[in-house]
Every structure is written in structure tokens, then in C-alpha cells.
Motif scaffolding. Structure first.
Motif, PDB file in Angstrom:
ATOM      1  N   PHE A  77       1.162  -1.502   0.033  1.00 35.53           N
ATOM      2  CA  PHE A  77       0.012   0.069   0.219  1.00 35.53           C
ATOM      3  C   PHE A  77       1.130   1.079   0.503  1.00 35.53           C
ATOM      4  O   PHE A  77       0.772   2.072  -0.632  1.00 35.53           O
ATOM      5  CB  PHE A  77      -1.236  -0.379   0.820  1.00 35.53           C
ATOM      6  CG  PHE A  77      -1.849   1.195   1.455  1.00 35.53           C
ATOM      7  CD1 PHE A  77      -2.683   1.769   0.524  1.00 35.53           C
ATOM      8  CD2 PHE A  77      -1.109   1.936   2.197  1.00 35.53           C
ATOM      9  CE1 PHE A  77      -2.443   2.587   1.103  1.00 35.53           C
ATOM     10  CE2 PHE A  77      -1.864   3.251   2.445  1.00 35.53           C
ATOM     11  CZ  PHE A  77      -3.277   3.779   1.430  1.00 35.53           C
ATOM     12  N   ASP A 151      -4.158   9.101   4.939  1.00 33.32           N
ATOM     13  CA  ASP A 151      -4.378   7.550   5.582  1.00 33.32           C
ATOM     14  C   ASP A 151      -4.216   8.193   7.301  1.00 33.32           C
ATOM     15  O   ASP A 151      -4.826   7.997   7.749  1.00 33.32           O
ATOM     16  CB  ASP A 151      -2.934   6.883   4.983  1.00 33.32           C
ATOM     17  CG  ASP A 151      -3.524   5.305   5.499  1.00 33.32           C
ATOM     18  OD1 ASP A 151      -4.896   4.897   5.568  1.00 33.32           O
ATOM     19  OD2 ASP A 151      -2.765   4.605   6.034  1.00 33.32           O
ATOM     20  N   ASN A 252      -5.585  -5.088   7.423  1.00 25.21           N
ATOM     21  CA  ASN A 252      -4.820  -5.187   5.986  1.00 25.21           C
ATOM     22  C   ASN A 252      -4.942  -6.877   5.658  1.00 25.21           C
ATOM     23  O   ASN A 252      -5.098  -7.674   6.474  1.00 25.21           O
ATOM     24  CB  ASN A 252      -3.678  -4.630   6.255  1.00 25.21           C
ATOM     25  CG  ASN A 252      -2.552  -5.784   6.909  1.00 25.21           C
ATOM     26  OD1 ASN A 252      -2.561  -6.762   6.325  1.00 25.21           O
ATOM     27  ND2 ASN A 252      -1.904  -5.272   7.947  1.00 25.21           N
ATOM     28  N   ASP A 253      -4.980  -6.516   4.042  1.00 25.38           N
ATOM     29  CA  ASP A 253      -4.451  -7.750   3.685  1.00 25.38           C
ATOM     30  C   ASP A 253      -4.289  -9.410   3.900  1.00 25.38           C
ATOM     31  O   ASP A 253      -3.657 -10.141   4.168  1.00 25.38           O
ATOM     32  CB  ASP A 253      -4.713  -8.219   2.015  1.00 25.38           C
ATOM     33  CG  ASP A 253      -6.142  -7.183   1.843  1.00 25.38           C
ATOM     34  OD1 ASP A 253      -7.095  -7.808   2.908  1.00 25.38           O
ATOM     35  OD2 ASP A 253      -6.037  -6.545   0.849  1.00 25.38           O
ATOM     36  N   ASN A 280      -7.776  -3.536   1.963  1.00 29.08           N
ATOM     37  CA  ASN A 280      -7.180  -2.899   1.181  1.00 29.08           C
ATOM     38  C   ASN A 280      -6.748  -3.131  -0.361  1.00 29.08           C
ATOM     39  O   ASN A 280      -6.268  -2.448  -1.193  1.00 29.08           O
ATOM     40  CB  ASN A 280      -5.351  -2.782   1.538  1.00 29.08           C
ATOM     41  CG  ASN A 280      -4.645  -2.001   2.425  1.00 29.08           C
ATOM     42  OD1 ASN A 280      -5.479  -1.586   3.799  1.00 29.08           O
ATOM     43  ND2 ASN A 280      -3.501  -2.226   2.709  1.00 29.08           N
ATOM     44  N   ASP A 282      -5.059  -5.627  -1.764  1.00 32.89           N
ATOM     45  CA  ASP A 282      -3.717  -6.043  -2.534  1.00 32.89           C
ATOM     46  C   ASP A 282      -3.628  -7.110  -3.388  1.00 32.89           C
ATOM     47  O   ASP A 282      -5.097  -8.365  -3.025  1.00 32.89           O
ATOM     48  CB  ASP A 282      -2.621  -6.586  -1.235  1.00 32.89           C
ATOM     49  CG  ASP A 282      -2.932  -4.927  -0.149  1.00 32.89           C
ATOM     50  OD1 ASP A 282      -2.864  -3.975  -1.244  1.00 32.89           O
ATOM     51  OD2 ASP A 282      -1.549  -5.093   0.342  1.00 32.89           O
ATOM     52  N   TYR A 297      -9.110   0.020  -1.355  1.00 27.14           N
ATOM     53  CA  TYR A 297      -8.132   1.090  -1.472  1.00 27.14           C
ATOM     54  C   TYR A 297      -7.563   1.841  -2.484  1.00 27.14           C
ATOM     55  O   TYR A 297      -5.794   1.114  -1.481  1.00 27.14           O
ATOM     56  CB  TYR A 297      -7.598   0.578   0.354  1.00 27.14           C
ATOM     57  CG  TYR A 297      -7.075   2.463   1.289  1.00 27.14           C
ATOM     58  CD1 TYR A 297      -7.190   3.512   0.080  1.00 27.14           C
ATOM     59  CD2 TYR A 297      -6.697   2.056   1.873  1.00 27.14           C
ATOM     60  CE1 TYR A 297      -6.367   4.740   1.241  1.00 27.14           C
ATOM     61  CE2 TYR A 297      -6.134   3.166   3.135  1.00 27.14           C
ATOM     62  CZ  TYR A 297      -6.067   4.238   2.357  1.00 27.14           C
ATOM     63  OH  TYR A 297      -5.863   5.344   3.204  1.00 27.14           O
ATOM     64  N   GLY A 299      -4.092   3.163  -3.560  1.00 28.30           N
ATOM     65  CA  GLY A 299      -2.972   3.454  -3.002  1.00 28.30           C
ATOM     66  C   GLY A 299      -2.504   4.092  -4.086  1.00 28.30           C
ATOM     67  O   GLY A 299      -2.215   5.905  -3.522  1.00 28.30           O
ATOM     68  N   THR A 330     -14.395   3.878  -1.309  1.00 29.97           N
ATOM     69  CA  THR A 330     -13.841   3.125  -0.931  1.00 29.97           C
ATOM     70  C   THR A 330     -15.151   2.167  -1.567  1.00 29.97           C
ATOM     71  O   THR A 330     -16.087   2.101  -1.731  1.00 29.97           O
ATOM     72  CB  THR A 330     -13.473   2.403   0.366  1.00 29.97           C
ATOM     73  OG1 THR A 330     -14.474   2.162   1.017  1.00 29.97           O
ATOM     74  CG2 THR A 330     -12.065   3.086   0.458  1.00 29.97           C
TER      75      THR A 330
END
Lengths: 342, 342
Positions: A77, A151, A252-253, A280, A282, A297, A299, A330
Motif C-alpha cells: 500500500f 491515511d 489489512n490484507d 486494502n 492487495d 483502497y 494507494g 472505497t
DNA sequence: AAAATTAATGCAACCGATTGCAATTTTATA
DNA sequence: TATAAAATTGCAATCGGTTGCATTAATTTT
């Protein structure tokens, strides 16, 4: 090497004109004759002249440099954000100075000072997880040097912020789990002193309450989200409960993916026994089995946004309202890790 | 703000001493009386003095800045390297300027020029995948500004390089697959104009030949390793073959993980039908099912190494042999994705 | 062709710190 | 106490552009 550095004085001497004219010519100043400019440029190229930024900065009191302080560089991210920032900033002719706080307030403070002493034209910051005192940014505020938070922001500081609606994201993630039939939803997240984690947590609680599920504090785990901590939380806490939870919202992923492997190892079926939602979007959330439901999300876009706002401010006419908040959208990406109903 | 910037002249005036003494005092010059130094430091702190780096740089002809050019920021490996570099460099009192080439030679060239004009004290580079001409680094070489290449290096340039033994890594990965009984091993990799991919490929071929397996060019796929390309390669090529291959060596973990999901979707069993080996040992290789066998490539340590070498060179006495190559160790991490034998 | 504009160019001070060398002060030695 | 040696401090030039103001050159206007 012997290569003496060429200065405008060298050019001036060879062309039999003054350094002033050379300087202006190089800057494409309108008062300089076109032919003269051409002669200057030609000779400059021929001799390999390069402007001395220090002399220029010293005189102009501007550095064309932007500082960035982030908790850590090595997350997908963060690097996407940086990538976005770098792209915009570089195109606008600015340099980027980057440093990491390693999640420590003290390091963040010294980094801030370094940035200040490097006289950056603007500062972009995502706060360390334990930063409580924001006085290190005062010097910037006082000098009117723009500071943009993204963030991980500081609510109490009057300055531009770029972030997502963490409350809403947390709400949507939790609501989704509830809709899938989850009743006991574990929430594993970072330090709730930080807005990102606090707001997601608030969203989580609000969703529970909206769906008449009472908030069970023992289902709430706040740590530093390292692999070790996630593992501890799951093995020594979650998996030891009398009644196992049926939902997990983890912010978070990477942690979500890691948690997934631990839960599967423990013999749980995902999503049947426990549904998981990460954060996130990812790549990692797409390659696990099952793929992990997450909050997208972006980045890179966030980085570009931040950079654009800053550059506009710096290059634009000294604008006013530099105190704004930008909220990026998001969305919930539903995948197999949470789908218990068809 | 009204805050006038404090200079050594202001300090000098207030203390009734010369600017020279103030300057020396601030630098802890041995010839300055301790009491005088204390008076200087005290007043400096009181007035919030900060040194003007531009004036200082201008005079000293040194910038205390290190430039880094990488293909892309947003990969875990890259950001780990950067994180390592930043840590060391920052501790040594240097700043980092970072830019991305986005894998394009042209962008790399302009970035190099920018770095040159920013007068970085040293440059750290990982080449874009299509860079063929290295003349943009000549200016650095000519001026004796150290350039360190890492990971994606240029063999033909005489300068320090930090990398891994890609040949060996490629050999070990392939050998491992062979030992697991694979006969038809697909190799998906990046542009073999770059050493990293070329050497791994050579290692792959050598392993095949050492085990008397003839190299089948149709099993070799070189592309840009984006998700799209990997998907294309698998779906339109690998999976369309009459006889499906039984091994896959793909040179980064994200791609390996992504490939794994595609192969599984296509109904193949991993490792039974096809064994997979990735590269890098990112977290992503541990969370898939099965977990992916990979080559451990420690980015953070590489970054720290690079930075240390550069800093030692810059701070140390003008050393000689600045043309060396540092090879870091890698190791094969065997996981389920490739284990077909017990 | 003289006077009035407009276009080009240059002078000189300035940005703030650094440093070789000389000058001054302090301390040690005779 | 005079003198040599050591410790401090300061002068003045330098790093390379930038810019307000003045000056000179080229054009226009009468």
C-alpha cells in the motif's frame, strides 16, 4: 576528474556578455533577445553546463523538494502511494525526499526536523502508530510550509488531509459479515489511537449495534499487526475461546491472508466456520484459497491526489483555503472468504 | 510568517563574535573555546537557528544526498530494498532522493540527468528492463561520482554491483523441480536482456542439460511479468499445449501466486499435476494453498548492504578499489507447491 | 533628424556558510 | 618579567545564481 564545472560566468565570458544576461537567458526571460538566448543555450549545451541548484536555492529561498515521512516503506500500500506521489511530483519538476518513522514517534520527530532543515517546500506525512504529540509539525505551520497528512492523520492539526472514510469502510465490512450470518465477529486491528484504526473500529461497533448485536470487548483485538502479533492473537486468544467466532474483520490484507492460513491450519473452514474480511485489496487477497473479501483502497490514486493537491498549492497563486479534507472512495470487494449465502 | 530566518550572522552579532567563530563553533571545530561553543549552541537553540544547507552545500560542493532510481516502487521487494537503504543512509546523515523509471529507458535517462543536476553524492540504480544504452551514466563516471547498481545491473559498466547469483538460483530452482520428477518445466520470466532474467534462464538451461533434459524453447516464455502477461502466457500458451507441462519456474512470487490461482482454476492440481517454484520469498508465497516454493532473496539486507558500501566510500578516505561486485546469498525455500516426493 | 518609446543588457548587492591565513590572546617556559 | 608556544578568534574571499534598478541600444513617432 579535471572537468571543471561550468558556471554562468564561464558562459558569460565566452559570449562576451554579462552573467546576468546568461542567467536570464537560461530562464527564458522575456527581456532577452532571442538570438542571444540561442547563443547562450547552444554554448551551454556544448560545454555541458548544469545549473547549480544550491546557488539558485540559496538565492531564491525555494528548494523544489518535497518531503515524505511514512511509517514504513515496505508495504504494498505504502509503495503504491509513493509511486503515485513520485509520478506527479517528478513531472512537476520537484524532487522527493523520503524517510521512514518505523512507527516510532521519536524517529518521526527527528525525521521531521531533518525535513525542516532540508527546507522542503512541502511535507507529506502518514503518522507513526504511536505518535500522540504533534508539536514537531508546528515549525512547518508557523512558517506556512504546507503539510499534508494522508491515511494516518492527526485530527487535531489544522491542515490538509487525504484519506478514506474509515468509519464507513469498517461499517460496510462488518455489515457484510453480519449479512452473511456472522454473529460473533472478531475485529483485529492496529493501534486505535490512530484514526484509521479507531474509525474502522467505530464503524464495526456501529454496524453491530445497528443489527442489534451487542459489542463483545473480548472479540476486539488491537495490536501492531505484525505476523507475530496476528499469530499470537489467533492462537492464544481466538482459537482458545469456548465458542469460536464465526467472523473476522482484520484491517489489512497481508494480515488477513496470514490469518487465513493459520485458521485453516487449525482446521477451520473458511468461510463456513469463519468468514474473513480484510482491507486494502492487495494482490495477496486474490491468490489465497478462498480469495479474501476486502475493501478496495487505491494507494496509487491516493498518492497522485496528494501530490496534485500539494503541487497546485505550491505552484498556484498563494491560495487561501488550504485547510480541506479529501475523502477518497472505497468499495467492498466481496470474494469467497466471506460468502456464506448465495 | 514574520519569522525571519536566523543566520550565523545574527548569532555572531548578538554574541559579539565573528560569523567565522559561530560557524566553527556550530561544527564543533577543535580550535574553538568550549565556553564559546556553549554560548553559541545555547543562543542557536534559543533563537531556533537552523543551518542553511544550500549555502553550506554551495560552499562545500557536497550535498549529502543520495539518489536512487528503480524501475518501480510498488513491489514488495523494491520497497524492502529501499527501506534498508533509507535506514542506513539516514543514520549516516544523508538524504535520499528517489525516482522511478517505470521500466522505460527514456525515463531512466531523464531521471539520471535530474539526479546529476541535483548533484547527488552518489547514485544507486536498478535498471529498467529495456535499457540497452548506458551512456547516461557517463557523466557520473567522468565526475567520479559513485554509482552502485543492484539487482538489475549493467555488466558492461565498470562500477560497484550488488546482486545475487542469479545463475545459481535459477539452477537450484530448476534442479529442485527435476528432482521432484518434473520433465517438462516451463520457465516464465522477464526480459532476458537484463542480467537477472538472463542468468536465471542460463541456470535453468544448465540444470536441464546437467540432468539430460533437452531444452525445449517452446517452454520458455519471456514477457513483462504483469498480471495480464502471466495470464496470457498461461491461458493462451501453457494450458493449450497438447501435453501439459509438469513444472513451472516463474521469477517472482506475485506472479507465481497469481499463476497458481489460474492453474488451479483450470483444474490442475499443484504440485501433483504441475509443481511450482517462484522467486523472492515474499509473504505472498506463504499464504497460498499450497504454499509456494521459492528462492529467498532478502531485499532489506541487500538495501542495507548497498547503502553501507556507498556510505563507506563517501565518508571514508578516498579509497581505491571501488570496482567490486558483491554477491549476496540466496537459498531455496522448499514448500508444498513443489513437493511431489516424500 | 531630433525626441520619445521600447527593447536589451549590465552593475552590484545579496543569499548564508566555509576556510586559508593572519592576527590576537592566553598560557607555558626560561 | 621577557619570550616562545599554544590556543582562539577574525578578515576577507569564495561558492554560483538571482534581481532591482540603471544604462545603453534599437525602433518609432513626430
Amino acid at each position: 576528474m579535471q572537468d571543471k564545472e561550468i558556471t554562468i560566468y564561464d558562459l558569460a565570458e565566452r559570449l562576451n556578455i554579462s552573467a546576468t544576461t546568461v542567467s536570464r537567458g537560461l530562464q527564458d526571460h522575456p527581456a532577452i533577445n532571442k538570438k542571444t538566448k540561442k547563443r547562450i543555450f547552444d554554448l551551454a549545451t556544448e560545454l555541458g553546463y548544469r545549473s547549480n541548484k544550491f546557488a539558485s536555492n540559496l538565492r531564491k529561498q525555494k528548494t523544489n523538494t518535497i518531503g515524505v515521512i511514512v511509517p514504513r516503506l515496505n508495504s504494498l500500500f505504502m509503495s503504491s502511494v509513493l509511486s503515485g506521489i513520485e509520478k506527479i511530483v517528478n513531472n512537476a519538476g520537484y524532487n522527493l525526499i523520503i524517510s521512514q518513522s518505523f512507527e516510532q514517534e521519536a524517529k518521526e520527530k527527528t525525521n521531521t526536523t531533518t525535513m525542516f532543515n532540508s527546507r522542503v517546500d512541502g511535507l507529506i506525512v502518514s503518522l507513526a502508530s504511536d505518535t500522540q504529540d504533534f508539536s514537531h509539525f508546528d515549525t512547518f505551520i508557523k512558517k506556512n510550509i504546507p503539510v499534508i497528512f494522508f491515511d494516518r492523520i492527526a485530527e487535531s492539526i489544522q491542515s490538509t488531509k487525504v484519506l478514506i472514510d474509515n468509519f464507513k469502510a469498517g461499517y460496510k465490512a462488518t455489515e457484510h459479515l453480519i449479512e452473511q450470518g456472522c454473529k460473533e465477529i472478531v475485529h483485529i486491528t492496529g493501534n486505535t489511537a490512530r484514526n484509521v484504526y479507531k474509525d474502522r473500529f467505530e464503524g464495526y461497533k456501529k454496524a453491530l449495534s445497528d443489527y442489534s448485536i451487542s459489542f463483545d470487548p473480548t472479540l476486539f483485538i488491537s495490536n501492531d499487526l505484525t505476523e507475530q502479533s496476528v499469530q499470537d492473537a489467533l492462537i492464544n486468544n481466538v482459537l482458545k475461546r469456548d465458542k469460536l467466532p464465526d467472523g473476522l474483520f482484520i484491517t489489512n490484507d497481508s494480515s488477513a491472508a496470514f490469518a487465513l492460513t493459520i485458521l485453516k491450519e487449525a482446521g477451520l473452514k473458511v468461510p463456513e466456520d469463519i468468514a474473513i474480511v480484510g482491507f486494502n485489496n492487495d494482490l495477496i487477497s486474490r491468490v489465497t484459497e478462498p480469495a479474501i473479501t476486502t475493501i478496495n483502497y487505491p494507494g496509487n490514486e491516493m498518492g497522485e491526489n496528494i501530490a496534485r493537491i500539494l503541487i497546485n498549492h505550491l505552484d498556484g497563486t498563494g491560495d487561501l483555503s488550504f485547510t480541506s479534507t479529501v475523502i477518497l472512495n472505497t468499495e467492498l470487494m466481496v470474494r469467497a472468504s466471506s460468502q456464506r449465502k448465495k
